[in-house]
Design a protein around this motif. Sequence first.
Motif, mmCIF file in Angstrom:
data_model
loop_
_atom_site.group_PDB
_atom_site.id
_atom_site.type_symbol
_atom_site.label_atom_id
_atom_site.label_comp_id
_atom_site.label_asym_id
_atom_site.label_seq_id
_atom_site.Cartn_x
_atom_site.Cartn_y
_atom_site.Cartn_z
ATOM 1 N N SER A 199 0.467 10.715 -18.712
ATOM 2 C CA SER A 199 0.584 9.317 -18.314
ATOM 3 C C SER A 199 -0.636 8.519 -18.750
ATOM 4 C CB SER A 199 0.700 9.187 -16.789
ATOM 5 O OG SER A 199 1.834 9.857 -16.316
ATOM 6 N N ILE A 200 -0.375 7.296 -19.194
ATOM 7 C CA ILE A 200 -1.468 6.351 -19.432
ATOM 8 C C ILE A 200 -1.285 5.236 -18.413
ATOM 9 C CG2 ILE A 200 -2.510 4.721 -21.047
ATOM 10 C CD1 ILE A 200 -1.298 6.421 -23.313
ATOM 11 N N LEU A 201 -2.321 4.972 -17.638
ATOM 12 C CA LEU A 201 -2.207 4.003 -16.563
ATOM 13 C C LEU A 201 -3.206 2.871 -16.803
ATOM 14 C CD1 LEU A 201 -1.023 3.531 -13.630
ATOM 15 C CD2 LEU A 201 -3.053 4.703 -12.808
ATOM 16 N N ILE A 202 -2.686 1.658 -16.853
ATOM 17 C CA ILE A 202 -3.576 0.502 -16.935
ATOM 18 C C ILE A 202 -3.706 -0.049 -15.534
ATOM 19 C CG2 ILE A 202 -3.882 -1.819 -17.844
ATOM 20 C CD1 ILE A 202 -2.207 -1.036 -20.227
ATOM 21 N N SER A 203 -4.928 -0.203 -15.046
ATOM 22 C CA SER A 203 -5.059 -0.714 -13.692
ATOM 23 C C SER A 203 -6.372 -1.447 -13.487
ATOM 24 C CB SER A 203 -4.951 0.430 -12.677
ATOM 25 O OG SER A 203 -5.081 -0.096 -11.381
ATOM 26 N N HIS A 204 -6.308 -2.459 -12.635
ATOM 27 C CA HIS A 204 -7.520 -3.147 -12.210
ATOM 28 C C HIS A 204 -8.097 -2.525 -10.943
ATOM 29 C CE1 HIS A 204 -7.559 -6.265 -15.093
ATOM 30 N NE2 HIS A 204 -6.459 -6.866 -14.703
ATOM 31 N N LYS A 205 -7.286 -1.739 -10.271
ATOM 32 C CA LYS A 205 -7.707 -1.219 -8.971
ATOM 33 C C LYS A 205 -8.492 0.073 -9.204
ATOM 34 C CE LYS A 205 -3.756 -3.294 -6.683
ATOM 35 N NZ LYS A 205 -2.553 -3.075 -5.871
ATOM 36 N N GLU A 246 0.806 -1.210 0.000
ATOM 37 C CA GLU A 246 0.000 0.000 0.000
ATOM 38 C C GLU A 246 0.847 1.272 0.000
ATOM 39 O OE1 GLU A 246 -3.779 0.914 2.708
ATOM 40 O OE2 GLU A 246 -3.464 -1.161 2.095
ATOM 41 N N ASN A 247 1.879 1.240 0.840
ATOM 42 C CA ASN A 247 2.737 2.401 0.994
ATOM 43 C C ASN A 247 3.427 2.756 -0.315
ATOM 44 O OD1 ASN A 247 3.852 4.434 2.376
ATOM 45 N ND2 ASN A 247 5.273 3.174 3.593
ATOM 46 N N ASP A 248 4.025 1.733 -0.934
ATOM 47 C CA ASP A 248 4.715 1.954 -2.204
ATOM 48 C C ASP A 248 3.728 2.397 -3.273
ATOM 49 O OD1 ASP A 248 7.175 1.379 -1.213
ATOM 50 O OD2 ASP A 248 7.223 -0.709 -1.902
ATOM 51 N N SER A 249 2.523 1.821 -3.253
ATOM 52 C CA SER A 249 1.508 2.208 -4.232
ATOM 53 C C SER A 249 1.188 3.695 -4.093
ATOM 54 C CB SER A 249 0.217 1.418 -4.020
ATOM 55 O OG SER A 249 0.439 0.068 -4.213
ATOM 56 N N ASP A 250 0.966 4.133 -2.857
ATOM 57 C CA ASP A 250 0.647 5.544 -2.623
ATOM 58 C C ASP A 250 1.752 6.446 -3.158
ATOM 59 O OD1 ASP A 250 -1.693 4.903 -1.511
ATOM 60 O OD2 ASP A 250 -1.085 5.201 0.580
ATOM 61 N N ASN A 251 2.988 6.065 -2.857
ATOM 62 C CA ASN A 251 4.111 6.871 -3.333
ATOM 63 C C ASN A 251 4.136 6.959 -4.841
ATOM 64 O OD1 ASN A 251 5.162 7.591 -0.901
ATOM 65 N ND2 ASN A 251 6.507 5.787 -0.751
ATOM 66 N N LEU A 252 3.852 5.820 -5.469
ATOM 67 C CA LEU A 252 3.897 5.790 -6.924
ATOM 68 C C LEU A 252 2.813 6.696 -7.513
ATOM 69 C CD1 LEU A 252 5.336 4.355 -9.332
ATOM 70 C CD2 LEU A 252 3.322 2.905 -9.419
ATOM 71 N N LEU A 253 1.616 6.611 -6.915
ATOM 72 C CA LEU A 253 0.523 7.440 -7.421
ATOM 73 C C LEU A 253 0.843 8.920 -7.239
ATOM 74 C CD1 LEU A 253 -2.514 5.340 -6.210
ATOM 75 C CD2 LEU A 253 -1.424 5.350 -8.452
ATOM 76 N N LYS A 254 1.449 9.244 -6.090
ATOM 77 C CA LYS A 254 1.854 10.647 -5.858
ATOM 78 C C LYS A 254 2.841 11.097 -6.919
ATOM 79 C CE LYS A 254 1.311 10.902 -0.901
ATOM 80 N NZ LYS A 254 2.063 10.202 0.144
ATOM 81 N N LEU A 255 3.765 10.195 -7.244
ATOM 82 C CA LEU A 255 4.772 10.537 -8.243
ATOM 83 C C LEU A 255 4.119 10.813 -9.605
ATOM 84 C CD1 LEU A 255 7.676 10.790 -9.297
ATOM 85 C CD2 LEU A 255 7.652 8.325 -9.685
ATOM 86 N N ILE A 256 3.128 9.991 -9.944
ATOM 87 C CA ILE A 256 2.463 10.195 -11.238
ATOM 88 C C ILE A 256 1.794 11.569 -11.269
ATOM 89 C CG2 ILE A 256 0.662 9.338 -12.789
ATOM 90 C CD1 ILE A 256 1.272 6.522 -11.685
ATOM 91 N N LEU A 257 1.187 11.947 -10.135
ATOM 92 C CA LEU A 257 0.577 13.275 -10.046
ATOM 93 C C LEU A 257 1.648 14.360 -10.147
ATOM 94 C CD1 LEU A 257 -2.033 12.544 -7.233
ATOM 95 C CD2 LEU A 257 -2.541 13.114 -9.625
ATOM 96 N N GLU A 258 2.790 14.114 -9.536
ATOM 97 C CA GLU A 258 3.902 15.054 -9.562
ATOM 98 C C GLU A 258 4.409 15.249 -10.996
ATOM 99 O OE1 GLU A 258 6.407 17.795 -8.322
ATOM 100 O OE2 GLU A 258 4.881 16.871 -7.019
ATOM 101 N N LYS A 280 2.774 14.804 -13.615
ATOM 102 C CA LYS A 280 1.748 15.526 -14.368
ATOM 103 C C LYS A 280 2.012 17.041 -14.289
ATOM 104 C CE LYS A 280 -3.180 16.538 -14.065
ATOM 105 N NZ LYS A 280 -4.376 16.269 -13.232
ATOM 106 N N LYS A 281 2.388 17.494 -13.096
ATOM 107 C CA LYS A 281 2.692 18.922 -12.930
ATOM 108 C C LYS A 281 3.880 19.321 -13.798
ATOM 109 C CE LYS A 281 1.142 19.311 -8.171
ATOM 110 N NZ LYS A 281 1.731 19.048 -6.843
#
Lengths: 507, 403
Positions: free
Chosen positions: A196-202, A176-188, A190-191
């Motif tokens: 980004s194109i993200l394929i996800s089941h979640k 979970e922790n690593d996932s959160d960091n990764l998602l934050k990075l993708i948002l970062e 973006k700035k």
Amino acid sequence: MDTPILEMKSITKEFPGVKALDEVTFSVKKGEIHCLVGENGAGKSTLMKVLSGVHPYGSYSGEIYVEGELQKFNGIRDSERAGIAIIYQELALIPELSVYENIFLGNELTDGMVINANETIKQSIDILEKVGLRVNPETKIRDLGVGKQQLVEIAKALKKQVKILILDEPTAALNENDSDNLLKLILELKKQGVTSILISHKLREVLAIADTVTVLRDGKTICTLDASDGQLTEAVLIRNMVGRSIDNVFPKRKAHNIGKEALRLENWGAYSPSLGRDVLKDVNLNVHDGEIVGIAGLMGSGRTELAKSIFGNPDEYRLSGKIFVNGHEAKFSNPRDAIDARLAYVTEDRKRNGLILIQDVKQNITLANLEELTRVGVIDENEEIVVANRSKEDLNIKTPSIEQFLRNLSGGNQQKVSLAKWLFVKPGVMILDEPTRGIDVGAKYEIYTVMNALVEQGMSIIMISSELPEVLGMSDRVYVMSAGRIKGELSASEATQEKIMELAVDY
Amino acid sequence: MTEERITPGKSKKSSALLELLRKNISQYFMFIALIGIMVIFTITTKGVFISSRNISNLLNQMGYIAVLAVGMTLVIIIRHIDLSVGYLAGFLGAFSAIALTFWGWPVYAVLPVVLILGVISGLLTSTPIAKLGVPAFVSTMAAGLIFRGALLLVTMGTGTIIIRDRLYNAIGNGFIPDLKLFVLPGNRHFLTLLIGLIFIILYIVNAVKSRNKKLSYKFDVLSPSLFVMQLVLVSVIIGYIAWTLSGYNGISWSLVIVLLVVGIFQFITTKTPLGRHIYAVGGNPEAAELSGISVSKITYIVFGAMGLLSALSGIMYASRLHSATTTAGLGFETDAIAAAFVGGVSAAGGVGTITGSIVGALVMMSLTSGMNLMGIDISLQYIVRGAVLVLAVVVDRATRKNR
């Protein structure tokens, strides 16, 4: 409105016998986070492979425009040159090389012929800064966790001046922790202007970061939804992902009695030392004589691991919990024990671990039960031919001769040989992992018919499947798995695609 | 050495011969090449090559490599390699020499002990492979170094050990005795001819029985004319070999050993569940394991057999030289591996036959023998053998693709 950074128009891609993509249209705006969702086999990965040049120009029909320019990619190098980088679930890093060496792999900085390590390390530090990874660039990749490795992959992509970053299930293997960091990075990112194109089941993750969501189903674009206003919900996505009518592709089964319990798992768990985590936890399930139990779940939910752990893989997992066969507790320390207890396991990947492609049909069919054909230590080859010919007739295996090598058969016929092989051990419980993957509709129907005949004779079948219509069409009962656990049990009457998908995306 | 496979499918009878040839082309190819090589050498040596004496020598010389090639075939089929067999043979040959000469053991005690030691060595060598997944290349190379050291150690004080035991030396040099019922013209070996005849009769009886059995199952079989052709061809080959050998001392004990080993291993690989399991492990280890076959057990069995055959090879070699030397076994593994590859074994695993490898060994040995007779320098001989090895594998790959 600006021209989109990426436009894929009417993309059609066919594999022998299957239309993987059918007139798919996919458009991504500059600077957005665009999520691509859909069931297994909906065509997401194929679409991304077309985009990245893995399927080269000419092998598909349709057009790809990057920033308004028509692109004809002939390989990954071409798409990288156009600023597209794809990061797969299985990371493409070299474990024995250091972080900086991996980032610059294929683009080494040199002084004449010699690699300039100092300059490379200096530049690496800047790039690692961007992805928020604070490690010594000289650390070897294999000494990093999966989460950090993923960041190195992204750093590698950034190094190549990426405009469009594609992430295929990036958080599937992360905690979970690593996932959160990764998602934050993708948002970062973006700035910083990276699209980004993200394929996800979640889906929760998708709703949290997506600006736009495109849903694919059966190789077609179903819809593209705006997610930025927060109005989009999981329910809407699920409905679009699964909203498929179940045609009349399943043979009718005669009413038959469901008998006594054939197999039961209690608090079943499996720990994988090589992955360092539990792949199965607290699994409780059972199957009765004459019953087909479906196991649904998305990729990586632990379905195949469940089959493997039941069928005696002492080297791969550390198991916990109990297994009962016909009411008696059993313990399988290898596949032979499981076969002797009249279990059979038709694997998901028949080419990798199901069949011997360089041997002929008859040898494959008899392999798991040669004792039956052996008289005073010698295989009775005439009897073997009789057995193989009978299977060929019973299952309608289309082959010129039972001496044909397996590699020359079509997928559907290979699958029938797989079934024949395991039927020859005369099992009480059959585990079928993706029994109809990669085979055409006609062969599918035949396999369903065989399954029906088997349960009518009192056999129990555990059917693992990614295809929801198949699960609904064939099962008497359905278990839904996610993250190595059983998330729910549904009877045939209460199971719907929506209900299964809700449980399957519940992480 | 011809391997017929009768197609039980619905092939048309008219094309049965072509079908048979097409299916077994890679197997027949080396056999045809062998005959070609023999014809060429017979011409270039003005008939010396095909003389009874030379053929007899050739077969006796290849005995210790042929038994290794049989074991190596199994090892390569299960996707491994064994680089230790040469020095293991050398060491166990020296061990038998010491037991006979210094310890005064009788032959009938030495032989079983050495063979058992061979099995144990094979099992020990394969333990890291089967249990820990150490590459066979590494494990067997290490074992080879150890056996070489052991060989030097036991021969350190004495150097070459001369073996004086007649019985032991007969293994590599002796011939089966003759039935002196009457004297044949040309002093031919009567028992050899008789054995040849018995083989022919056994072969025909067996072939007819198997054909009738298939007919009783209503399977397709070769047409009567083709079947008779096949019987005649094989009978002629067996008869010719017996006739040739009978012209020079008859059948050697070496040949008896090789025929026994080939017979037993051919039987195991083609007729028994163990044989099937070996091919299954080679063809797809994961699928084999899930079919209830223990891959590690098969690995132990195959390397154990390899060890046994290495011991046998060591005995045959020491016996042939009447001595154990410090360099015995040098390069045996290369010859055995070459024989297997020439004979159609695939390095990718799962493919290869015992008879094929024996044909491979015969090809390589014929080259050596023929070139020796022609007085070709050893340097050129190596180059030619290397070229033939690579050519054989290229042809094998090309013919196999069509299946």
